[in-house]
Design an enzyme around this catalytic site. Structure first.
Site, PDB file in Angstrom:
ATOM      1  N   THR A  75      19.404  66.035  66.874  1.00 27.48           N
ATOM      2  CA  THR A  75      20.097  67.237  66.379  1.00 27.48           C
ATOM      3  C   THR A  75      20.867  67.901  67.519  1.00 27.48           C
ATOM      4  OG1 THR A  75      18.390  67.604  64.705  1.00 27.48           O
ATOM      5  CG2 THR A  75      19.723  69.513  65.334  1.00 27.48           C
ATOM      6  N   THR A 239      14.798  71.370  83.028  1.00 23.91           N
ATOM      7  CA  THR A 239      13.888  70.439  83.691  1.00 23.91           C
ATOM      8  C   THR A 239      13.676  69.226  82.785  1.00 23.91           C
ATOM      9  OG1 THR A 239      12.826  72.277  84.817  1.00 23.91           O
ATOM     10  CG2 THR A 239      11.567  70.221  84.673  1.00 23.91           C
ATOM     11  N   CYS A 327      14.525  66.647  56.331  1.00 21.28           N
ATOM     12  CA  CYS A 327      14.827  68.044  56.623  1.00 21.28           C
ATOM     13  C   CYS A 327      15.044  68.827  55.345  1.00 21.28           C
ATOM     14  CB  CYS A 327      16.078  68.139  57.477  1.00 21.28           C
ATOM     15  SG  CYS A 327      16.068  66.968  58.806  1.00 21.28           S
TER      16      CYS A 327
HETATM   17  N1  PLP Z   1      20.988  62.460  62.385  1.00 24.74           N
HETATM   18  C1  PLP Z   1      20.424  61.672  61.470  1.00 24.74           C
HETATM   19  C2  PLP Z   1      21.268  60.713  60.704  1.00 24.74           C
HETATM   20  C3  PLP Z   1      19.034  61.755  61.221  1.00 24.74           C
HETATM   21  O1  PLP Z   1      18.483  60.972  60.296  1.00 24.74           O
HETATM   22  C4  PLP Z   1      18.278  62.674  61.973  1.00 24.74           C
HETATM   23  C5  PLP Z   1      16.827  62.845  61.716  1.00 24.74           C
HETATM   24  O2  PLP Z   1      16.403  62.822  60.566  1.00 24.74           O
HETATM   25  C6  PLP Z   1      18.929  63.458  62.939  1.00 24.74           C
HETATM   26  C7  PLP Z   1      20.279  63.324  63.122  1.00 24.74           C
HETATM   27  C8  PLP Z   1      18.182  64.441  63.778  1.00 24.74           C
HETATM   28  O3  PLP Z   1      17.484  63.807  64.806  1.00 24.74           O
HETATM   29  P1  PLP Z   1      16.233  64.567  65.489  1.00 24.74           P
HETATM   30  O4  PLP Z   1      15.112  64.497  64.499  1.00 24.74           O
HETATM   31  O5  PLP Z   1      15.968  63.820  66.743  1.00 24.74           O
HETATM   32  O6  PLP Z   1      16.676  65.966  65.740  1.00 24.74           O
END
Ligand code: PLP
Length: 381
Positions: A75, A239, A327
């Site tokens: 993200t 860090t 999410c």
């Molecule tokens: N992008 C995609 C296509 C994802 O499937 C996800 C996680 O579900 C993310 C970004 C986000 O990654 P992270 O969980 O490391 O923040």
């Protein structure tokens, strides 16, 4: 806590920490705790682990080590790509952001926020399989486009995008091209040299949660999100998460090494599960099977069945599955991915995503099928 009897078919949400990653992390969770930016011997050990991981990740995605910028997640890598590129491009007179209609929230919400701060955001439609319409993309980009962002592969249905064609269209307009390769990294040989900015995340490939990277192609200029001590060439201060980064490097290397054998095996299991779901349960519709797709994904909607109660019943039966993006699960909003693909809104609230992984076995397919068939029968009663 996952019980030993749980059948885990939600690898698109996260994956178990693989042994290679755990072993690489171990020293940095114990005695080797030194800050990698310090100057003494133990710090140099931490620094070496980071640089080794950087090399491993770069080599797995066709990049140079100095192009890899470690972040706190996928993200964050997406946020850095979009905001960092947009802020830099605004100084050059470019204020347009063009993205695909099925982007993960890490891209879509970031673009939406940039839209509220004065950028022009254009969402490009996809076809019925979730593939970005290249004709519409060509019409959407112009000499004021700062950035085109289209994911390498989708998290809900697994559709793989024609990344090379999309990159050519973006570059033709002088815009940067960002691709979210978070889901693709395990199953597809990601070539980061095709894009200007490529986001990846450790926990989708058997690495730890809370570490990601943005590959920033040499010469591409972006602004940092996080200011401070100047780590990562000033692009991501803080860090270092040494254990996380070491685990990420080991996981990516192991995932790349197993890919050629894994993909056909998982694809065969997935196809068997998909065919059996359609055969055994009336009213099953498969989403996104008509385009190149990640090996482990199957996404279906089932007539007369809501996603959330189905997931809860499956959970009670010991099957961990998802109604789409992790999410957004728990929300009764229809999936924006399925709506963009033309699935009627009423049906798009009822998706079931099963995502297989390396530890999925032959027997798991039968178990999953029985669990879904029983849950659907109960919900239809
Ligand atoms: N992008 C995609 C296509 C994802 O499937 C996800 C996680 O579900 C993310 C970004 C986000 O990654 P992270 O969980 O490391 O923040």
């Amino acid at each position: 806590m996952q019980t030993p009897t749980t059948l885990y078919l939600d690898h698109a949400a996260s994956t178990p920490l693989r042994a290679e990653a755990r072993a690489a992390m171990q020293p940095f969770l114990g005695e080797a705790f030194a800050n990698a930016s310090s100057l003494y011997a133990s710090a140099r050990e931490s620094r070496k682990a980071i640089e080794d991981a950087r090399e491993h990740i770069a080599s797995a995605v066709g990049a140079r080590p100095e192009e890899v910028v470690f972040t706190g997640s996928g993200t964050e890598a997406d946020n850095l790509a979009l905001k960092g590129a947009a802020w830099h491009a605004r100084e050059q007179g470019r204020d347009g952001i063009v993205m695909g209609a099925t982007e993960h929230e890490a891209v879509a919400k970031t673009a939406e926020w940039l839209g509220r701060t004065g950028f022009r955001v254009c969402v490009v439609p996809v076809d019925g399989e979730g593939v970005v319409r290249l004709d519409a993309l060509r019409d959407a980009v112009d000499e004021r486009t700062a950035l085109v962002s289209v994911m390498w592969a989708n998290n809900e249905v697994g559709t793989v995008q024609p990344v090379g064609d999309i990159a050519a269209i973006a570059r033709g307009a002088g815009a940067l091209f960002h691709t979210d390769a978070v889901q693709a990294l395990r199953y597809v040989p990601v070539d980061a040299s095709l894009a200007d900015l490529t986001a990846v995340s450790a926990h989708k490939v058997g690495g730890p949660k809370g570490v990601g990277a943005l590959v920033v192609r040499r010469g591409v200029k972006i602004q940092p999100l996080i200011h401070g001590g100047g780590q990562e060439r000033g692009l991501r201060s803080s860090t270092y998460n040494v254990a996380g980064i070491a685990g990420f490097g080991a996981a990516v290397t192991a995932a790349a090494a197993e890919r050629a054998a894994l993909v056909p095996r998982i694809e065969a299991l997935r196809d068997r599960l998909q065919a059996a779901l359609c055969e055994r349960i009336p009213g099953v519709h498969v989403n996104g099977s008509g385009a190149p797709r990640l090996a482990g994904h199957v996404n279906v909607t089932i007539d007369g069945v809501e996603g959330e109660p189905l997931i809860l019943l499956l959970d009670a039966a010991g099957l961990a599955a998802s109604s789409g993006s992790a999410c957004t699960s728990g929300s009764t909003e229809p999936s924006h991915v399925l709506v963009a693909m033309g699935v009627p809104r009423a049906r798009a609230t009822g998706a079931l995503r099963l995502s297989l992984g390396p530890e999925t076995s032959d027997g798991d397919v039968g178990r999953a099928l029985d669990a879904v068939a029983a849950a659907v029968a109960r919900l239809r009663r």
